[in-house]
Design a protein around this motif. Structure first.
Motif, short mmCIF file in Angstrom:
data_model
loop_
_atom_site.label_atom_id
_atom_site.label_comp_id
_atom_site.label_asym_id
_atom_site.label_seq_id
_atom_site.Cartn_x
_atom_site.Cartn_y
_atom_site.Cartn_z
N SER A 49 -15.54 1.12 6.86
CA SER A 49 -14.90 2.06 5.94
C SER A 49 -15.85 3.21 5.66
O SER A 49 -17.07 3.06 5.71
N TYR A 50 -15.25 4.35 5.32
CA TYR A 50 -16.02 5.57 5.10
C TYR A 50 -15.58 6.17 3.76
O TYR A 50 -14.40 6.45 3.55
N ILE A 56 -11.95 7.44 2.71
CA ILE A 56 -11.36 8.46 3.57
C ILE A 56 -10.64 7.83 4.75
O ILE A 56 -9.52 8.21 5.09
N ILE A 57 -11.29 6.84 5.38
CA ILE A 57 -10.73 6.23 6.59
C ILE A 57 -11.38 4.86 6.80
O ILE A 57 -12.52 4.63 6.39
N VAL A 66 -6.86 -1.03 17.90
CA VAL A 66 -7.57 -0.79 16.64
C VAL A 66 -6.57 -0.17 15.68
O VAL A 66 -5.85 0.77 16.05
N ASN A 67 -6.51 -0.69 14.47
CA ASN A 67 -5.74 -0.02 13.43
C ASN A 67 -6.67 0.94 12.71
O ASN A 67 -7.78 0.56 12.33
N VAL A 68 -6.22 2.16 12.54
CA VAL A 68 -6.96 3.16 11.77
C VAL A 68 -6.14 3.40 10.51
O VAL A 68 -4.97 3.77 10.59
N TYR A 69 -6.76 3.15 9.37
CA TYR A 69 -6.06 3.27 8.09
C TYR A 69 -6.44 4.58 7.40
O TYR A 69 -7.62 4.86 7.20
N VAL A 70 -5.42 5.34 7.06
CA VAL A 70 -5.62 6.62 6.37
C VAL A 70 -4.77 6.75 5.11
O VAL A 70 -4.93 7.70 4.36
N GLY A 71 -3.88 5.82 4.88
CA GLY A 71 -3.07 5.82 3.66
C GLY A 71 -1.66 6.34 3.86
O GLY A 71 -1.34 7.01 4.84
N LEU A 72 -0.83 6.01 2.89
CA LEU A 72 0.60 6.36 2.94
C LEU A 72 0.85 7.86 3.02
O LEU A 72 1.70 8.31 3.79
N GLU A 73 0.14 8.63 2.21
CA GLU A 73 0.36 10.08 2.18
C GLU A 73 0.02 10.72 3.52
O GLU A 73 0.76 11.56 4.03
N ALA A 74 -1.08 10.30 4.13
CA ALA A 74 -1.48 10.85 5.42
C ALA A 74 -0.47 10.47 6.50
O ALA A 74 -0.10 11.30 7.34
N GLN A 112 -8.04 14.40 5.62
CA GLN A 112 -8.36 13.38 4.62
C GLN A 112 -9.50 13.87 3.71
O GLN A 112 -9.44 13.73 2.50
N LEU A 113 -10.54 14.41 4.34
CA LEU A 113 -11.68 14.90 3.58
C LEU A 113 -11.26 16.01 2.63
O LEU A 113 -11.64 16.02 1.46
N GLN A 114 -10.47 16.94 3.12
CA GLN A 114 -10.00 18.05 2.29
C GLN A 114 -9.14 17.54 1.13
O GLN A 114 -9.26 18.00 0.00
N GLN A 115 -8.27 16.58 1.41
CA GLN A 115 -7.37 16.07 0.38
C GLN A 115 -8.10 15.23 -0.67
O GLN A 115 -7.78 15.32 -1.85
#
Length: 122
Positions: A49-50, A56-57, A66-74, A112-115
């Motif tokens: 995680s970061y 963020i991710i 690989v699952n990459v998780y960024v969230g519902l909004e993304a 993600q970083l900007q948000q």
């Protein structure tokens, strides 16, 4: 509360995965670290995680992808823009037998970083 930085835990996470999957996991990790140089790296929810002011991710190794998780909004924002990705409820899947979509991952990480990660802490 920020995540504890623990790069060694991420090393161990990748090392315990199938040898044939490790190159992609290492490449994804290095990409994220390059794109998000100020993010803390560690494990959260037992996956790499970061964190930069928030999560963020994340990524998690599975048998075939690989699952990459960024969230519902993304996911809601990006799934129509990148129909070639296999989106899930909270992220997207990257098959081991395909090259990483580097520009796509970079674009999503920076969004993600900007948000979420560039909050003024003053």
């Amino acid at each position: 509360m920020p995540m504890l930085a623990d790069s060694k835990a991420v090393d161990n996470y990748i090392a315990k995965e199938d040898e044939t999957h490790q190159p992609l996991l290492k490449e994804l990790r290095e990409m994220i670290k390059t794109i998000l140089p100020n993010a803390l790296e560690g494990l959260a929810w037992s996956m790499p995680s970061y964190w930069q002011n928030t999560y963020i991710i994340h990524f998690q190794a599975f048998k075939k992808h690989v699952n990459v998780y960024v969230g519902l909004e993304a996911v809601s924002y990006w799934e129509d823009k990148y129909p070639e990705l296999s989106f899930t409820k909270r992220g997207f899947q990257l098959p081991y037998d395909q090259e990483l979509p580097k520009e796509t991952i970079k674009t999503i990480c920076l969004w993600q970083l900007q948000q979420y990660g560039e909050r003024d802490e003053t």
